[in-house]
Design an enzyme around this catalytic site. Structure first.
Site, PDB file in Angstrom:
ATOM      1  N   HIS A  45     -47.102  49.107  -9.938  1.00  0.00           N
ATOM      2  CA  HIS A  45     -47.701  48.475  -9.811  1.00  0.00           C
ATOM      3  C   HIS A  45     -46.799  46.911 -10.470  1.00  0.00           C
ATOM      4  CE1 HIS A  45     -50.583  44.645 -11.390  1.00  0.00           C
ATOM      5  NE2 HIS A  45     -51.500  45.778 -10.517  1.00  0.00           N
ATOM      6  N   HIS A  46     -46.591  45.951  -9.603  1.00  0.00           N
ATOM      7  CA  HIS A  46     -45.504  45.190  -9.140  1.00  0.00           C
ATOM      8  C   HIS A  46     -45.819  44.179 -10.859  1.00  0.00           C
ATOM      9  CE1 HIS A  46     -42.589  42.491  -8.234  1.00  0.00           C
ATOM     10  NE2 HIS A  46     -43.186  42.386  -6.486  1.00  0.00           N
ATOM     11  N   SER A  47     -46.866  44.470 -12.193  1.00  0.00           N
ATOM     12  CA  SER A  47     -46.661  44.238 -13.002  1.00  0.00           C
ATOM     13  C   SER A  47     -45.561  44.360 -14.230  1.00  0.00           C
ATOM     14  CB  SER A  47     -48.128  44.109 -13.228  1.00  0.00           C
ATOM     15  OG  SER A  47     -48.352  45.184 -13.704  1.00  0.00           O
TER      16      SER A  47
END
Length: 443
Positions: free
Chosen positions: A171-173
């Site tokens: 996940h890009h977070s």
């Protein structure tokens, strides 16, 4: 073998973890997960943006290996390397007492939930298509918040360009592309020296002082162009949209709900440097020029097909005049990239533009991942609003163009790969034919 969709249907039944601040416990007194240590650090503004409904983005990194992967070796090394990083061993917890604000909470990681080795059909007639379909299916799914938001899929099947593949889904977070690539590269070593870390090319400044290089007039032009660019950016964020073209994505179910397909093409880095030296420009300029030339060919063909022509030739221009077709550029041009973002801009600007480009610089020598020699690496994303995203990834003497496409918008991404590859060949042939540069001048 459970399919990716079966796994996702089970995950969707799980609700995101919600906890009270006091001790991380629910009112019942039971902890919903095994906490090693609580970090009160909240998610950064950039990390929270990647959880927005209109920008819920995942990174997909396809890594081709020259040997079959040993899952036990990967697990053993992950315990000593990747899991030492707090983001890969932390949950993203929503706090009801703070209006759903999210924070990082350390937890014990069950590697069996994160390292996935599907039972693939080794006798398939097209291993490339099987792998492509598997990765495409990942884009239809999401990861729930009851585990750290990363996975590593081991696909032990021989394809046309690798003996096996590993696919990171993150996940890009958890971080931006540059930081996550740096973390993955920290787990690798040079093939020629098992103790040496990979070497990245040194970036040279391409932004000379405008006063010294061109005088006051250059400075005035720079200020004017900057002013115009700022106005265009504001207009784009507020109302200015691109012209509807065959590359325009038409979303019916919301961002990220449609499947995406990932196609990639590897070309010679020497060919790119040849054009770069001939034109006295930068690598970024060349790969952007090659991509745009390939897109022009592809778009010309699509417009020709829409007119009912059986074959859209290069000699006839089918593209309408005065169309507005712009791209969001996520290109690393700073030695120490920073993040300044707001959810409004992350939603409005990408939705008002047609394309997106990004680049990541890779090692200049061959590397191995826990003893597995790397053949290629192809990072990309899904969950973004664009119908087409193009990544550039360098590795040794190769450059890989990776396309992330919405299948309804671009049903034939391999044709676009062909057009990009052909555009590079035409540029190389042109500079050699005109005597602009000789092949032995490649640096």
């Amino acid at each position: 073998m459970e399919s990716v969709n079966d796994l996702d249907s089970k995950q969707q039944a799980l609700k995101p973890i919600r906890t009270k601040i006091a001790g991380g416990e629910e009112e019942s007194g039971k902890k919903p997960y095994d906490i090693e240590e609580e970090e009160e650090e909240p998610l950064s503004p950039a990390a929270r943006i990647f959880h927005e409904p209109n920008f819920n983005v995942y990174i997909i990194a396809i890594m081709g290996w020259k040997t079959k992967m040993d899952i036990q070796v990967v697990k053993a090394h992950f315990l000593r390397t990747l899991l030492k990083h707090p983001r890969f061993s932390s949950l993203q917890v929503k706090d009801d007492d703070k209006g759903g604000a999210m924070r990082w909470v350390r937890t014990k990681v069950d590697l069996d939930k994160h390292i996935i080795m599907p039972d693939l059909d080794q006798k398939t007639e097209s291993a490339d298509k099987l792998v492509e379909d598997y990765i495409s299916d990942l884009s239809k799914t999401s990861m729930d918040l009851s585990n750290p938001l990363w996975e590593f899929h081991i696909l032990n099947i021989k394809t046309s360009d690798a003996e096996s593949l590993g696919v990171f889904r993150i996940h890009h977070s958890l971080g931006d592309g540059v930081s996550l690539m740096s973390l993955v590269l920290a787990c690798t070593r040079q093939v020629s020296d098992s103790e040496a870390l990979p070497t990245l090319p040194v970036q040279k400044s391409s932004n000379p002082n405008p006063v010294k290089s061109g005088g006051v007039w250059s400075l005035i032009k720079m200020v004017w162009y900057t002013f115009v660019d700022v106005l265009m950016f504001i207009a784009t964020a507020l109302f200015l949209k691109d012209t509807v073209t065959p590359l325009t994505r038409h979303r019916k179910k919301g961002v990220g709900s449609e499947s995406r397909r990932f196609a990639y093409r590897t070309v010679s880095f020497d060919d790119i440097k040849l054009v770069k030296n001939a034109m006295n420009t930068t690598i970024n300029d060349v790969v952007m020029g090659v991509s745009l030339a390939g897109l022009s060919q592809y778009l010309n063909r699509r417009y020709g097909e829409a007119k009912g022509e059986a074959v859209a030739t290069q000699k006839k221009n089918n593209i309408p005049e005065n169309i507005r077709l712009r791209a969001t550029l996520l290109v690393n041009i700073r030695p120490s990239p920073g993040i300044h973002a707001a959810a409004f801009l992350f939603h409005r600007v990408p939705n008002h533009t047609t394309l997106c480009f990004s680049n990541i610089v890779g090692p200049i020598e061959e590397i191995g991942f826990y003893g597995h020699p790397l053949a290629f690496i192809a990072p990309s994303c899904y969950g973004q609003p664009h119908g087409l995203m193009v990544h550039f990834q360098s590795y040794t003497n190769k450059m890989t163009f990776i396309l992330s496409v919405d299948e309804a918008t671009i049903p034939d991404p391999h044709q676009l790969c062909d057009d990009i590859e052909e555009s590079l060949k035409l540029m190389k042939d042109a500079v050699i034919a005109r005597g602009i540069v000789k092949e032995n001048l490649i640096k």
